[in-house]
Write a protein that holds these residues in place. Structure first.
Motif, PDB file in Angstrom:
ATOM      1  N   ARG A   1       0.838  -1.204   0.000  1.00  0.00           N
ATOM      2  CA  ARG A   1       0.000   0.000   0.000  1.00  0.00           C
ATOM      3  C   ARG A   1       0.877   1.259   0.000  1.00  0.00           C
ATOM      4  NH1 ARG A   1      -3.983  -0.212   4.691  1.00  0.00           N
ATOM      5  NH2 ARG A   1      -4.760  -2.046   3.609  1.00  0.00           N
ATOM      6  N   VAL A   2       1.895   1.240   0.867  1.00  0.00           N
ATOM      7  CA  VAL A   2       2.774   2.410   0.938  1.00  0.00           C
ATOM      8  C   VAL A   2       3.557   2.571  -0.357  1.00  0.00           C
ATOM      9  CG1 VAL A   2       4.766   3.378   2.132  1.00  0.00           C
ATOM     10  CG2 VAL A   2       2.918   2.370   3.440  1.00  0.00           C
ATOM     11  N   LYS A   3       3.946   1.438  -0.942  1.00  0.00           N
ATOM     12  CA  LYS A   3       4.666   1.495  -2.207  1.00  0.00           C
ATOM     13  C   LYS A   3       3.840   2.238  -3.257  1.00  0.00           C
ATOM     14  CE  LYS A   3       7.088  -2.517  -2.633  1.00  0.00           C
ATOM     15  NZ  LYS A   3       7.265  -3.886  -3.123  1.00  0.00           N
ATOM     16  N   LYS A   4       2.542   1.894  -3.297  1.00  0.00           N
ATOM     17  CA  LYS A   4       1.659   2.533  -4.272  1.00  0.00           C
ATOM     18  C   LYS A   4       1.536   4.023  -4.000  1.00  0.00           C
ATOM     19  CE  LYS A   4      -1.406  -1.050  -5.414  1.00  0.00           C
ATOM     20  NZ  LYS A   4      -2.548  -1.710  -4.769  1.00  0.00           N
ATOM     21  N   ARG A   5       1.365   4.361  -2.720  1.00  0.00           N
ATOM     22  CA  ARG A   5       1.216   5.781  -2.375  1.00  0.00           C
ATOM     23  C   ARG A   5       2.455   6.571  -2.753  1.00  0.00           C
ATOM     24  NH1 ARG A   5      -0.317   6.506   3.662  1.00  0.00           N
ATOM     25  NH2 ARG A   5       0.618   8.535   3.277  1.00  0.00           N
ATOM     26  N   LEU A   6       3.613   5.954  -2.523  1.00  0.00           N
ATOM     27  CA  LEU A   6       4.865   6.648  -2.835  1.00  0.00           C
ATOM     28  C   LEU A   6       4.982   6.880  -4.321  1.00  0.00           C
ATOM     29  CD1 LEU A   6       7.541   7.784  -1.866  1.00  0.00           C
ATOM     30  CD2 LEU A   6       8.532   5.527  -2.111  1.00  0.00           C
TER      31      LEU A   6
ATOM     32  N   VAL B   1      16.042   4.376  13.918  1.00  0.00           N
ATOM     33  CA  VAL B   1      14.840   4.486  14.743  1.00  0.00           C
ATOM     34  C   VAL B   1      13.645   3.854  14.023  1.00  0.00           C
ATOM     35  CG1 VAL B   1      14.017   6.736  13.975  1.00  0.00           C
ATOM     36  CG2 VAL B   1      13.639   6.028  16.311  1.00  0.00           C
ATOM     37  N   LEU B   2      13.651   3.921  12.692  1.00  0.00           N
ATOM     38  CA  LEU B   2      12.558   3.279  11.961  1.00  0.00           C
ATOM     39  C   LEU B   2      12.639   1.763  12.105  1.00  0.00           C
ATOM     40  CD1 LEU B   2      12.331   5.491   8.776  1.00  0.00           C
ATOM     41  CD2 LEU B   2      10.872   5.481  10.797  1.00  0.00           C
ATOM     42  N   ALA B   3      13.859   1.231  12.194  1.00  0.00           N
ATOM     43  CA  ALA B   3      14.001  -0.200  12.432  1.00  0.00           C
ATOM     44  C   ALA B   3      13.451  -0.569  13.804  1.00  0.00           C
ATOM     45  CB  ALA B   3      15.462  -0.622  12.311  1.00  0.00           C
ATOM     46  N   ALA B   4      13.698   0.303  14.792  1.00  0.00           N
ATOM     47  CA  ALA B   4      13.142   0.044  16.124  1.00  0.00           C
ATOM     48  C   ALA B   4      11.623   0.027  16.061  1.00  0.00           C
ATOM     49  CB  ALA B   4      13.617   1.113  17.107  1.00  0.00           C
ATOM     50  N   LYS B   5      11.059   1.005  15.332  1.00  0.00           N
ATOM     51  CA  LYS B   5       9.603   1.048  15.202  1.00  0.00           C
ATOM     52  C   LYS B   5       9.096  -0.200  14.494  1.00  0.00           C
ATOM     53  CE  LYS B   5       5.856   3.806  13.328  1.00  0.00           C
ATOM     54  NZ  LYS B   5       5.455   4.795  12.320  1.00  0.00           N
ATOM     55  N   ALA B   6       9.851  -0.641  13.468  1.00  0.00           N
ATOM     56  CA  ALA B   6       9.420  -1.800  12.697  1.00  0.00           C
ATOM     57  C   ALA B   6       9.500  -3.080  13.524  1.00  0.00           C
ATOM     58  CB  ALA B   6      10.291  -1.939  11.451  1.00  0.00           C
TER      59      ALA B   6
ATOM     60  N   GLU C   1       8.408   1.737   6.435  1.00  0.00           N
ATOM     61  CA  GLU C   1       8.478   2.981   7.203  1.00  0.00           C
ATOM     62  C   GLU C   1       9.255   4.058   6.447  1.00  0.00           C
ATOM     63  OE1 GLU C   1       6.883   3.698   9.835  1.00  0.00           O
ATOM     64  OE2 GLU C   1       6.073   1.708  10.215  1.00  0.00           O
ATOM     65  N   ILE C   2      10.350   3.640   5.780  1.00  0.00           N
ATOM     66  CA  ILE C   2      11.134   4.617   5.015  1.00  0.00           C
ATOM     67  C   ILE C   2      10.282   5.211   3.900  1.00  0.00           C
ATOM     68  CG2 ILE C   2      13.105   4.898   3.467  1.00  0.00           C
ATOM     69  CD1 ILE C   2      14.576   2.859   5.150  1.00  0.00           C
ATOM     70  N   ARG C   3       9.554   4.347   3.207  1.00  0.00           N
ATOM     71  CA  ARG C   3       8.690   4.836   2.123  1.00  0.00           C
ATOM     72  C   ARG C   3       7.624   5.776   2.673  1.00  0.00           C
ATOM     73  NH1 ARG C   3       8.847  -0.618  -0.331  1.00  0.00           N
ATOM     74  NH2 ARG C   3      10.297  -0.477  -2.077  1.00  0.00           N
ATOM     75  N   LYS C   4       7.051   5.388   3.845  1.00  0.00           N
ATOM     76  CA  LYS C   4       6.033   6.230   4.456  1.00  0.00           C
ATOM     77  C   LYS C   4       6.594   7.615   4.733  1.00  0.00           C
ATOM     78  CE  LYS C   4       3.061   3.520   7.372  1.00  0.00           C
ATOM     79  NZ  LYS C   4       2.964   3.021   8.742  1.00  0.00           N
ATOM     80  N   ARG C   5       7.823   7.629   5.237  1.00  0.00           N
ATOM     81  CA  ARG C   5       8.476   8.889   5.537  1.00  0.00           C
ATOM     82  C   ARG C   5       8.623   9.729   4.267  1.00  0.00           C
ATOM     83  NH1 ARG C   5      11.611  10.302  10.059  1.00  0.00           N
ATOM     84  NH2 ARG C   5      10.579   8.830  11.385  1.00  0.00           N
ATOM     85  N   ARG C   6       8.968   9.069   3.173  1.00  0.00           N
ATOM     86  CA  ARG C   6       9.153   9.795   1.915  1.00  0.00           C
ATOM     87  C   ARG C   6       7.822  10.372   1.432  1.00  0.00           C
ATOM     88  NH1 ARG C   6      12.781   6.221  -1.920  1.00  0.00           N
ATOM     89  NH2 ARG C   6      14.399   6.183  -0.348  1.00  0.00           N
TER      90      ARG C   6
END
Lengths: 218, 51, 244
Positions: free
Chosen positions: B35-40, C89-94, C227-232
């Motif tokens: 899902r995140v991949k798609k959003r990105l 920190v994203l790894a910790a969250k993951a 998480e990295i992608r989400k951040r982007r």
């Protein structure tokens, strides 16, 4: 620093919620316990140490959001953070004010409520001693929990989730001393452990709490 | 199938619960990932088309 | 020579994990399945525990990962606080949800095992109680991540919580030990072979443990990538809002 303590104490008194609310909660909790457990005095005596400690702990928890929330809302926390006093000291003073308005009254009230729960005579001394030693830890740990949730809109419930697990060691040793005291056993070890936790919490947690506030105010 | 004797239900329940929880976690991670991949991808394309 | 920290550069991280993740995932699946099939089908029953010994092939690896996942989160949080590596920190969250689920599995399988062996699903034994407390710490950590909107503030505050929580988790462990002597046996998979269970049970358990560790690594990598992608996405959307 002392001024800050005075200010917090006066604010707590003026707001009215200071001494009263926590104590009222403690009283109600202890009154409700026999309704749930039954009026059997032996059974009540057996659980009295745990109930009194739990009651004190929850009463402490309920008043934690007062520590920083009001100051955060009206902006005085920003002023305090930029004031020429160390934020760690501010946190410590606020935790101390919380202890004086919440912890100390609980220590005084607990023996009276112990009568209602048929607490063993031998245990009263230890109840007072452990609460006196343990409640400062509750206030300082609580100050850390309040600091970490200070900027959040619905921080209250989250704070209980974060703070209560941190209360576990204090609760275990506190209730254990009272329980052992009631039976006339040796109490030195858990008492020292509890004192160590309190000392550690007072010494170290203000730094963590101050760091959290700086992050939240950024 | 080995003979699990009188503990069959316990052993199978333990394996069942573990499988359910782990597969659930894996499925959740994979779904979130795609899902995140798609959003990105969508976000990056929007940025490109805006110039 | 390239510094170790290069691996933590988000861009580099995405590149090498894109290659490594499929391999690790497949390895994790294969090793776990081999370990569990070995344990389930090809080991004898224990003379005291009967067939319930088979639960042990899940229980012990998940329990070990449950604890070490928190340790990994602690180290990752420290790295974030000191060196400000976002990936850390994203790894910790993951890792937190994975640790949470592992704790839950260890608790559940332990309870199911305890019923026929100790005659009770739950006993306030120090080890069981500590795991329940660990579960609460995972919940609190995750809840704090969810509650804070700004990603950097959330990273800082959860890291501080992780540090303080670790100290208190350790304290609770000792307090609980003091509070109740337990009926749980000692460590079953220590490297000191003298204390270990018999070889027939040990080898499949070791394979299963290795499989679970690989699975943990694969899940953490996958979730960190997310998480990295989400951040982007977050960064791009922020920029759009500023411009638009």
């Amino acid at each position: 620093m002392i001024r800050l303590l005075q200010r917090d104490l006066i604010l707590a008194l003026r707001a009215g919620g200071g001494f009263g609310l926590g104590l009222g909660f403690f009283l109600i909790l202890v009154t409700l316990v026999p309704f749930g457990i039954g009026p059997n005095s032996e059974r009540l005596a057996a659980i009295a140490p745990g109930i009194l400690w739990l009651g004190a702990l929850l009463a402490c928890l309920l008043s934690l959001d007062r520590i920083f929330a009001l100051d955060y809302e009206d902006g005085s926390l920003d002023l305090l953070a930029t004031a020429p006093v160390p934020l760690e000291g501010v946190v410590a003073m606020k935790a101390l004010a919380h202890w004086i308005t919440t912890g100390l009254p609980l220590v005084i009230a607990a023996p009276i409520l112990g009568v209602l729960l048929h607490l063993e005579t031998a245990a009263y001394l230890w109840l007072i001693v452990t609460l006196l030693i343990g409640t400062p830890a509750l206030s300082f740990i609580g100050a850390f929990g309040a600091a970490i949730t200070v900027g959040l809109k619905r921080g209250g419930l989250l704070m209980s989730l974060l703070v209560l697990p941190l209360y576990i060691p204090t609760l275990i040793f506190g209730a254990e001393v009272v329980r052992r005291g009631a039976l006339g056993f040796e109490v030195a070890t858990p008492l020292m452990m509890q004192a160590a936790i309190t000392a550690g919490a007072i010494a170290l947690l203000p730094f963590a709490a101050a760091a959290a506030i700086r992050i939240a105010l950024r | 199938m080995p003979d699990l004797g009188k503990y069959a239900s316990d052993v199978l329940a333990a394996y069942g619960i573990t499988a359910a929880l782990l597969l659930g976690l894996i499925a959740l991670s994979v779904v979130q990932s795609s899902r995140v991949k798609k959003r990105l991808k969508a976000a990056e394309e929007r940025r490109k088309s805006d110039g | 020579m390239a510094s170790l920290w290069e691996w933590a550069n988000p861009h580099k991280f995405m590149t090498w994990t894109a290659k490594a993740l499929p391999i690790i995932s497949i390895a994790a699946a294969v090793v776990t399945v081999i370990g569990l099939i070995w344990g389930f089908f090809f080991t004898p029953d224990d003379y005291r525990q009967g067939a319930t010994i088979k639960i042990f092939y899940i229980h012990v690896p998940t329990a070990m990962i449950a604890i070490n996942a928190w340790l990994m989160m602690l180290i990752a949080s420290l790295i974030w606080l000191i060196r400000r590596h976002h990936v850390s920190v994203l790894a910790a969250k993951a890792a937190a949800p994975v640790g949470l689920i592992m704790t839950l599995i260890a608790l559940a399988t332990g309870a199911i095992w305890g019923k026929p062996m100790w005659g009770t699903y739950w006993e306030w034994d120090p080890r069981l109680t500590s795991f329940l407390i660990l579960f609460l710490f995972y919940l609190g950590y995750l809840a704090l991540w969810e509650a804070i909107e700004d990603p950097d503030t959330a990273a800082d505050l959860t890291s501080v919580l992780c540090l303080v929580g670790s100290v208190f988790a350790l304290l609770s462990r000792y307090a609980v030990n003091f509070w109740n002597q337990g009926l749980h046996q000692g460590a079953s998979l220590s490297l000191d072979k003298q204390e270990n269970v018999a070889d027939v049970f040990w080898y499949p358990a070791l394979v299963a443990l290795f499989g679970f560790v690989l699975m943990f690594v694969a899940l953490v990598l996958l979730r960190t990538r997310t998480e990295i992608r989400k951040r982007r996405v977050h960064a791009i959307e922020l920029r759009e809002r500023v411009q638009g």
